[in-house]
Scaffold this motif. Sequence first.
Motif, PDB file in Angstrom:
ATOM      1  N   THR A 183     -36.252  -8.153 -39.502  1.00 24.76           N
ATOM      2  CA  THR A 183     -35.270  -8.685 -38.546  1.00 24.76           C
ATOM      3  C   THR A 183     -33.877  -8.110 -38.838  1.00 24.76           C
ATOM      4  OG1 THR A 183     -34.491 -10.535 -39.884  1.00 24.76           O
ATOM      5  CG2 THR A 183     -36.528 -10.895 -38.641  1.00 24.76           C
ATOM      6  N   GLU A 184     -32.963  -8.426 -37.975  1.00 23.90           N
ATOM      7  CA  GLU A 184     -31.540  -8.159 -38.238  1.00 23.90           C
ATOM      8  C   GLU A 184     -31.039  -9.238 -39.200  1.00 23.90           C
ATOM      9  OE1 GLU A 184     -29.232  -5.680 -36.589  1.00 23.90           O
ATOM     10  OE2 GLU A 184     -31.265  -4.910 -36.788  1.00 23.90           O
ATOM     11  N   GLY A 243     -34.851 -11.231 -31.424  1.00 21.41           N
ATOM     12  CA  GLY A 243     -33.974 -10.186 -30.903  1.00 21.41           C
ATOM     13  C   GLY A 243     -34.463  -8.852 -31.432  1.00 21.41           C
ATOM     14  N   GLU A 244     -33.535  -7.982 -31.799  1.00 23.41           N
ATOM     15  CA  GLU A 244     -33.947  -6.653 -32.250  1.00 23.41           C
ATOM     16  C   GLU A 244     -34.743  -6.748 -33.557  1.00 23.41           C
ATOM     17  OE1 GLU A 244     -31.812  -2.492 -33.354  1.00 23.41           O
ATOM     18  OE2 GLU A 244     -30.682  -3.910 -32.116  1.00 23.41           O
ATOM     19  N   ILE A 245     -35.925  -6.120 -33.571  1.00 16.45           N
ATOM     20  CA  ILE A 245     -36.705  -6.084 -34.824  1.00 16.45           C
ATOM     21  C   ILE A 245     -37.142  -4.646 -35.096  1.00 16.45           C
ATOM     22  CG2 ILE A 245     -37.609  -8.456 -34.788  1.00 16.45           C
ATOM     23  CD1 ILE A 245     -40.237  -7.254 -33.640  1.00 16.45           C
ATOM     24  N   HIS A 246     -37.421  -4.390 -36.369  1.00 17.79           N
ATOM     25  CA  HIS A 246     -37.874  -3.054 -36.768  1.00 17.79           C
ATOM     26  C   HIS A 246     -39.341  -3.189 -37.200  1.00 17.79           C
ATOM     27  CE1 HIS A 246     -38.004   0.811 -38.709  1.00 17.79           C
ATOM     28  NE2 HIS A 246     -38.202   0.259 -39.898  1.00 17.79           N
ATOM     29  N   GLU A 291     -39.900 -10.128 -30.616  1.00 16.25           N
ATOM     30  CA  GLU A 291     -38.681  -9.559 -30.000  1.00 16.25           C
ATOM     31  C   GLU A 291     -37.905 -10.638 -29.237  1.00 16.25           C
ATOM     32  OE1 GLU A 291     -38.812  -4.937 -28.968  1.00 16.25           O
ATOM     33  OE2 GLU A 291     -40.006  -6.211 -27.637  1.00 16.25           O
ATOM     34  N   GLU A 292     -38.684 -11.466 -28.567  1.00 16.62           N
ATOM     35  CA  GLU A 292     -38.072 -12.531 -27.759  1.00 16.62           C
ATOM     36  C   GLU A 292     -37.334 -13.535 -28.657  1.00 16.62           C
ATOM     37  OE1 GLU A 292     -41.093 -13.898 -24.927  1.00 16.62           O
ATOM     38  OE2 GLU A 292     -40.366 -15.895 -25.458  1.00 16.62           O
TER      39      GLU A 292
END
Length: 408
Positions: free
Chosen positions: A377-378, A358-361, A354-355
């Motif tokens: 990831t995005e 960033g946004e992860i699924h 996450e760090e």
Amino acid sequence: MVSIAIMGHGVVGSGVAKQKLFSAVGEELRIKYILDLREFPDSPLSDRFTKSFDDILGDIEVRIVVETMGGIHPAYEYVKACLSAGKSVVTSNKELVAAHGAELLSIAKETNANFLFEASVGGGIPILRPINQCLVANDVSEIAGILNGTTNFILTKMIKENMQLEDALKLAQELGYAERNPAADIEGHDACRKICILASLTYGKHIYPDAVYTEGITGITLSDVEYASIWGGVIKLIGSVKKVSKDKIDIIVAPMFIPNESQLSSIDDVFNGIMVRGDSVGDVVFYGRGAGKLPTASAVVADVIDCVKHLKARKYLSWADSDNSSVIPHEDSVAAMYVRVKANDKDEAYHKAEEVFGEIHLLKKPDAPSWELAFVTEPMTVREFDEKLRAFSSGDIEVCSRIRIGDL
Ligand code: HSE
């Protein structure tokens, strides 16, 4: 009567020789020569076999030559000689067209001959003629497809039957789908040649395979197949070309996660599917048997008949040679990515992911080993992703898989 010669009596060539040859223009077609170094005493056409290419080249009655030998040499030299002598050539040889298409098309133009290769992409599926004729009024923003029957067959067996890659490949070879050297299939080179032909035809400049980032399916595991299903899709080997600006394209061959909603997700077994996105027509999808003796032979024979219809008037089919400068660097290509890692401390790895990304699924597999973490990831450039992955995978985190998410 129009005499033709067939060079190569392998899977496709023998399929062509078996087809009922007819012509919609009332000309009778006759196979005068079949070139092959092997003996075929039991063939009903055994009296037509020759081992000498010069028999074909020197015979002025032979107006159309079919090349189904495969590979570059001596196919390239033979095809070039035939076209230079004003004979039309039909080929199923994608390796040849991807490597020398611009040059051979230019020779055909000079000698007023036809050089047709519908069977080189998508086997029995009509795709080159539709792009060159029916869809020509469109500005094509993207072509994406499952272009290799062998790998699609293998992935389908992995997805539906939990079969190991090696076993599925053996089966594909037995069924005559795979190339002589199946590495061309599983390492993505065959699909690369095909997307190069599609891109060259669509955008008018020869795209050479060595300019295309190409990844095969050898690294795909049954675990990745399961994660794709949890994500809501399937893994397919996709060849894709996108127009990113007036004169730049993003072209790639790679295994991708494809959502279940995509029209390409349900294309299974040896079937191929090719989506063409035009500004006027929208999406058009072509689907059918992408490999195998008779489907491919049917496309070859259709080209032969087209040559008969155009013995005096050359068909317009051409693209310019190029230095590949229209291809953007792979690092600039944008996609979301699936990542699967091995980590001593899964929670710590998740926080680090996450760090860094960033946004992860997060993808949760009920029977996953305690050390495994998988996420998506995005979208970002390949350059950005590679940098982030390097930062993420330091320490005790080991990357097992990374697969592109296809926005199809
Ligand atoms: N080996 C190729 C495939 C044959 O599997 O698609 C057809 O080009």
